[in-house]
Design a protein around this motif. Structure first.
Motif, short mmCIF file in Angstrom:
data_model
loop_
_atom_site.label_atom_id
_atom_site.label_comp_id
_atom_site.label_asym_id
_atom_site.label_seq_id
_atom_site.Cartn_x
_atom_site.Cartn_y
_atom_site.Cartn_z
N PRO A 1 -19.20 -6.58 -7.28
CA PRO A 1 -18.98 -6.06 -5.94
C PRO A 1 -19.67 -6.90 -4.88
N GLY A 2 -18.94 -7.24 -3.88
CA GLY A 2 -19.44 -8.12 -2.83
C GLY A 2 -18.25 -8.63 -2.06
N SER A 3 -18.18 -9.93 -1.96
CA SER A 3 -17.06 -10.51 -1.23
C SER A 3 -15.83 -10.57 -2.12
N LEU A 4 -14.90 -9.64 -1.91
CA LEU A 4 -13.69 -9.62 -2.73
C LEU A 4 -12.85 -10.88 -2.51
N GLU A 5 -12.74 -11.28 -1.25
CA GLU A 5 -11.93 -12.46 -0.97
C GLU A 5 -12.59 -13.72 -1.53
N GLY A 6 -13.91 -13.75 -1.53
CA GLY A 6 -14.61 -14.87 -2.14
C GLY A 6 -14.30 -14.96 -3.63
N TRP A 7 -14.29 -13.80 -4.28
CA TRP A 7 -13.97 -13.76 -5.71
C TRP A 7 -12.54 -14.22 -5.95
N LEU A 8 -11.62 -13.75 -5.11
CA LEU A 8 -10.22 -14.12 -5.28
C LEU A 8 -10.01 -15.62 -5.02
N ALA A 9 -10.68 -16.13 -3.99
CA ALA A 9 -10.56 -17.56 -3.70
C ALA A 9 -11.06 -18.38 -4.88
N ARG A 10 -12.11 -17.88 -5.52
CA ARG A 10 -12.66 -18.58 -6.68
C ARG A 10 -11.67 -18.58 -7.84
N ILE A 11 -11.01 -17.44 -8.04
CA ILE A 11 -10.03 -17.37 -9.12
C ILE A 11 -8.87 -18.33 -8.85
N GLN B 1 -21.32 -20.51 -2.14
CA GLN B 1 -20.20 -19.91 -2.88
C GLN B 1 -19.29 -21.00 -3.45
N ILE B 2 -19.07 -22.04 -2.65
CA ILE B 2 -18.21 -23.13 -3.12
C ILE B 2 -18.86 -23.84 -4.31
N ALA B 3 -20.16 -24.04 -4.19
CA ALA B 3 -20.88 -24.70 -5.28
C ALA B 3 -20.77 -23.89 -6.57
N ALA B 4 -20.90 -22.56 -6.43
CA ALA B 4 -20.80 -21.70 -7.61
C ALA B 4 -19.39 -21.76 -8.19
N ALA B 5 -18.39 -21.75 -7.30
CA ALA B 5 -17.01 -21.78 -7.78
C ALA B 5 -16.69 -23.07 -8.52
N LEU B 6 -17.26 -24.18 -8.03
CA LEU B 6 -16.91 -25.48 -8.61
C LEU B 6 -17.90 -25.91 -9.69
N VAL C 1 -10.38 -22.65 4.95
CA VAL C 1 -9.28 -21.69 4.83
C VAL C 1 -9.80 -20.36 4.28
N ALA C 2 -10.60 -20.45 3.18
CA ALA C 2 -11.10 -19.22 2.56
C ALA C 2 -12.43 -18.77 3.16
N ASP C 3 -13.00 -19.58 4.05
CA ASP C 3 -14.22 -19.22 4.77
C ASP C 3 -15.40 -18.93 3.83
N VAL D 1 -20.91 -27.15 -9.17
CA VAL D 1 -21.58 -28.37 -8.74
C VAL D 1 -22.72 -28.00 -7.79
N PRO D 2 -23.69 -28.91 -7.58
CA PRO D 2 -24.78 -28.61 -6.65
C PRO D 2 -24.27 -28.47 -5.21
N VAL D 3 -25.04 -27.74 -4.40
CA VAL D 3 -24.68 -27.55 -3.00
C VAL D 3 -24.57 -28.89 -2.27
N GLY D 4 -25.45 -29.81 -2.63
CA GLY D 4 -25.43 -31.12 -1.99
C GLY D 4 -24.10 -31.85 -2.23
N THR D 5 -23.54 -31.64 -3.40
CA THR D 5 -22.25 -32.27 -3.71
C THR D 5 -21.15 -31.66 -2.86
N VAL D 6 -21.23 -30.33 -2.69
CA VAL D 6 -20.25 -29.66 -1.84
C VAL D 6 -20.33 -30.23 -0.43
N ARG D 7 -21.55 -30.34 0.05
CA ARG D 7 -21.76 -30.83 1.42
C ARG D 7 -21.19 -32.23 1.59
N SER D 8 -21.42 -33.06 0.62
CA SER D 8 -20.95 -34.44 0.68
C SER D 8 -19.42 -34.51 0.61
N ARG D 9 -18.85 -33.76 -0.35
CA ARG D 9 -17.39 -33.82 -0.52
C ARG D 9 -16.67 -33.21 0.69
N LEU D 10 -17.25 -32.15 1.19
CA LEU D 10 -16.63 -31.50 2.35
C LEU D 10 -16.61 -32.45 3.54
#
Lengths: 168, 347, 168
Positions: C54-64, C136-141, C129-131, C143-152
């Protein structure tokens, strides 16, 4: 936490990932302070930030995408291909929007029923003024005209040049 | 030259301007510059000649809708539309195509100015995406409470003309946009002046467009007109030919018109609503149309219709606050007595 | 209605289908693949393959949706004949839906987004798009947060470049 060194003015690395993190509110306080200082000094850095912001805003401004008509309707009516045997097929639902609308209608029908009962009580006691049907299309035109006097003329008046969009 | 190359050159020019410090994004800063860009946009359509096609897009409960129309600007006049759907303006005159000819839409100066958008919104200036193949400067208006962008205005870098305006909801999604999809002559050759009417009629038409409404100094009883509502400031109040009173509110970025009529709302005569939303104890009919968001509800025998280019959520917030202020305008006993016995006089 | 905090796939389809479809479409770049992604994602919701907290439902769906997309990318890499299309003609719908807004601006941005390598496109879509937050992105992928920051950031820079020059 030690403050990161401030690069000399004019030294701009467009690949500096802090620019995106800054726009997303994801950088540290120290990074934000440092970047604010650099931005105040460097037009190049401001331009680099503006470019990243433009790309970010472009994607964020994309509208939500609707599935082709009937896609969710079919899924909900027929069940998921590999799951239909495991779960009872749900009752057919027109589509997600219609379903939401239908739920809303039920909800507001209940509310409307209570409101109607309350109104009936009032009507019995108090004579009501005549009924009116606001000419909403005319009102939207009048609003556009008034808006155009103080806001951008073209974008304000354009609704007057197209069909209003009200459903019959 | 390919479209992509033109886009590239345009973006390159914008980047060059940004690099020289003329633009740039600094969240929370340069509000004055943003106001200047918006002010310049308001006058640019008078200064500049242009001819093009504008597309308006809006989101309703059934998805995205869109429509296109022609726009011409020349000799200080602007005209939109074709055939029976036409309107135009010059200075503080507005004209609308009626069934039998041109009619006055407005012909008097506006007494009260709208507030500066910087009063309520954080404004920033940045580099915009090219619109209709032209480089733009982008003004973003952000809600200072949430940090969410609520309006993006793309103004032509060379002339200042606003080429595209996007309205975003509280989640930062675009829900309404109006912008050029093609534009010619802008900043170049003189366009053919639009056919500004020489003779217009001051009468209601079959289409329903009223002659310019008269400014109201004293409001009819039971109509409300608070000076401020949820950040909006009252900028005008007018009586229309049929007795409807129109209030115009502005926060410098969005406008809200409040149309008040004496009478009980007859929902059976209304178009099918996109939504039904609660405004305090009342249930309002909601519409999303080309002209904006619309809310209609009735309280105590007064039917109110709100029209705005703001989002449906913002309009509902406005409606609740307005309704609350309207209810507080008089005591309950006074309102009941007025309702039962009071003439619809003027106070 | 959500039972024990875990929504059924029908509830997800009805109430969040449009969100899921938007994420899927921006990731895949075309309606055909987006429909497959959403269908497979709903199947995972139904099977409980992805645990919902329970938490961000849309976050969970975006991850799926993202996981399904990445699985599909990996599967197609193993089968080069099915490689995801690079042809820009393919990533844009052949004909927009009847009531879809087909602005040149949106089409150009979508085309540029679809042309981004998926290692950059995924974080851009999840963020813009998924905000989703970097965390959250790091957890979904995974990868470390730093990697997310760099790729983004690199994704946005590439996007900007493509919008500037690449459309030629």
């Amino acid at each position: 936490m030690s403050r990161p060194p401030i690069p000399p003015t004019g030294s701009v690395d467009p690949d500096d990932t802090v620019l995106s993190a800054y726009l997303d509110g994801e950088c540290t306080d120290a990074e934000r302070v440092a970047l604010d200082a650099r931005l105040a000094d460097s037009a190049d850095l401001r331009a680099a930030l503006a470019e990243v912001a433009a790309a970010r805003d472009a994607v964020r401004g994309l509208p939500l995408r609707d599935a082709p008509p009937g896609f969710f309707e079919r899924l909900l009516a027929e069940g998921l291909p590999e799951a239909s045997a495991a779960v009872p097929t749900p009752a057919p639902v027109p589509d997600d929007l219609t379903a939401r609308r239908a739920r809303r209608t039920r909800r507001w029908t209940a509310v409307g029923g209570a409101a109607a009962a309350a109104m009936l009580a009032v009507v019995v006691l108090v004579p009501r003024p005549a009924s009116v049907t606001p000419p909403v299309a005319t009102f939207t035109d009048a609003h556009a005209v008034r808006s155009s006097l103080q806001d951008d003329v073209v974008s304000s008046l354009v609704p007057l040049g197209v069909r209003a969009g009200f459903r019959p | 030259m390919s479209r992509g190359r033109r886009v590239g050159i345009a973006l390159g020019l914008v980047a060059l301007v940004a690099a020289t410090g003329a633009t740039g994004v600094l969240p929370g800063a340069y509000a004055d510059d943003a106001v200047t860009v918006l002010d310049r946009a308001r006058t640019a359509t008078v200064r500049e000649d242009f001819a093009g096609t504008v597309q308006i897009e809006w989101l309703d409960d059934g998805g995205w809708r869109s429509a296109r129309t022609k726009v011409t600007g020349a000799g200080g006049a602007v005209q939109v539309g074709e055939g029976a759907r036409q309107a135009g303006g010059r200075a503080e005159d507005r004209w609308i195509a009626g069934v039998t000819g041109w009619e006055v839409g407005w012909d008097e100066p506006v007494a009260r100015k709208s507030p500066s958008p910087a009063t309520r919104w954080d404004l920033t200036v940045g580099t915009g995406i090219p619109v209709a193949g032209r480089a733009t400067v982008m003004v973003t208006a952000t809600d200072p409470k949430t940090g969410a962008p609520r309006v993006r205005a793309y103004c032509d870098k060379a002339t200042g003309v606003m080429l595209r305006r996007e309205v975003l909801d509280r989640q930062g999604r675009v829900v309404r946009a109006v912008g050029f999809v093609e534009v010619a002559r802008l900043g170049g050759a003189t366009a053919v002046p639009p056919s500004a009417p020489q003779v217009v009629e001051r009468r209601p038409s079959a289409r329903g467009t009223d002659p310019t409404p008269d400014t109201v100094r004293a409001l009819p009883a039971r109509f409300a007109a608070p000076d401020r509502v949820t950040g909006f400031v009252l900028a005008g109040r007018y009586e229309r030919a049929d007795g409807t009173v129109q209030l115009y509110y502005s926060d410098g970025l969005f406008g809200v018109s409040v149309f008040q009529q004496i009478g009980v709302l007859d929902p059976g005569g209304m178009p099918e609503a996109d939504a039904r939303v609660r405004v305090r104890e009342a249930v309002a009919l909601g519409y999303e149309v080309a002209g904006g968001s619309v809310l209609v509800w009735e309280r105590d025998g007064v039917t109110r219709t709100l029209v705005s280019d703001a989002t449906a959520a913002d309009l509902r917030e406005f409606a609740v606050a307005f309704d609350d202020r309207a209810a507080d305008g008089d005591g309950l006993v006074d309102r009941v007595a007025d309702f039962l016995f009071g003439p619809f006089g003027w106070r | 209605m959500v039972t024990d905090g875990v929504p059924t796939w029908e509830e997800v389809a009805r109430d969040h289908g449009r969100f899921m479809y938007s994420v899927a479409y921006r990731l895949a770049g075309n309606d055909e693949d987006a429909q497959d992604l959403v269908q497979e994602s709903l199947l995972r919701v139904h099977r409980g393959l992805e645990r919902y907290q329970p938490g961000s439902l849309e976050g969970w769906l975006a991850r799926i949706v993202t996981n399904v997309f990445l699985d599909e990318v990996r599967r197609r890499r193993r089968r080069p004949a099915d490689a995801l299309p690079d042809d820009p003609e393919r990533v844009l719908p052949a004909s927009p839906a009847a009531d879809e807004v087909s602005s040149g601006l949106s089409d150009e941005i979508q085309a540029a987004l679809a042309a981004l390598p998926e290692e950059f496109r995924v974080p851009v879509v999840l963020c813009d798009v998924a905000d989703q937050s970097y965390e959250q992105i790091a957890a979904a992928l995974g990868v470390p947060v730093g990697t997310v920051r760099s790729r983004l950031h690199r994704g946005r820079r590439l996007l900007r470049t493509m919008l500037t020059e690449g459309a030629a």
